[in-house]
Design an enzyme around this catalytic site. Structure first.
Site, PDB file in Angstrom:
ATOM      1  CG  ASP A  27      -7.102  -3.613  -0.091  1.00 39.94           C
ATOM      2  OD1 ASP A  27      -6.759  -4.124   0.988  1.00 39.94           O
ATOM      3  OD2 ASP A  27      -6.499  -2.643  -0.617  1.00 39.94           O
TER       4      ASP A  27
ATOM      5  CG  ASP B 118      -1.997  -1.025   1.175  1.00 42.44           C
ATOM      6  OD1 ASP B 118      -2.745  -1.000   0.187  1.00 42.44           O
ATOM      7  OD2 ASP B 118      -2.101  -1.860   2.094  1.00 42.44           O
TER       8      ASP B 118
END
Ligand code: DX5
Ligand code: ZN
Length: 215
Positions: free
Chosen positions: A174, A34
């Site tokens: 996610d 991320d």
């Protein structure tokens, strides 16, 4: 077969290398990285140096999730760092198609990530050219949040559309994935589960068992 993409967002920088090695041997399919720089979300996390470091220690697919804006000036940096899939939030650029095409010219798989507030039909013109669609099942920015149930409808809608139009993209979910939400996602058509705190908060000796339990 479901793919597991462990999200290392909440792992301390000094522990990343050892955790990634453990996830690799435990059977992770991808490593979900991320990227946040205080623009698209207020949090700040990994940059392309981390992608480079991870590339050196694993041959797993590097699933890079860019939560930054703009995207264009950073693309080459993330391509050169060794990303295998680059997923971005399409609303941050006025030419998301151009970005996808650029990634593909560079032999990188291209993904779009859909914020919970985004209606999937807003981006339907991209569905025939993307390799992955990440359905955000939390508000982007932080790990450890609660799964947003209503996103299951979005996953289902995407899956139905994919069947109808024979699109090739993988669907990833996610945010807030645990056994229960993960199972719901799979039932609705998800191919790739990005799993953060549920997996990474457990002892390393349990990684393999947990990864396998989703399959
Ligand atoms: C949120 C990130 C997610 C998150 C997943 O912005 O994109 O990848 O870190 O972590 P958990 O599984 O803890 O929600
Ligand atoms: Zn992510």
């Amino acid at each position: 077969m479901i793919k597991i993409s462990p999200s290392i967002l909440n792992v301390k920088t000094e522990n990343i290398a050892s955790k990634v090695k453990k996830l690799d041997t435990a059977g992770a399919d991808y490593i979900h990285i991320d990227v946040m720089n205080g623009t698209y979300v207020d949090n700040i996390s990994f940059n392309s140096d981390i992608v480079k470091e991870i590339k050196k220690i694993t041959s797993k697919v590097l699933d890079v999730h860019l939560m930054i804006k703009p995207i264009k000036p950073h693309l080459e940096e993330y391509i050169n760092a060794g990303s295998d899939i680059i997923t971005f939030h399409p609303e941050v650029e006025n030419d998301p198609k151009g970005i996808i095409e650029f990634l593909k010219q560079n032999n990188i798989e291209a993904g779009i990530a859909l914020h919970p507030k985004i209606n999937i039909l807003d981006y339907k013109e991209l569905f025939s050219i993307v390799d992955q669609i990440i359905v955000m099942t939390v508000i982007p920015g932080y790990g450890g949040q609660k799964f947003i149930e209503t996103q299951l409808n979005k996953i289902n809608e995407l899956n139905e559309l994919r069947k109808l139009k024979k699109y090739k993209f993988n669907i990833s979910a996610d945010g807030g994935i645990n056994h229960q939400s993960g199972r719901e996602c799979i039932k609705n058509g998800v191919d790739v589960l990005a799993v953060g705190s549920f997996l990474l908060s457990k002892p390393e000796t349990e990684f393999a068992k947990i990864i396998n339990s989703f399959k």
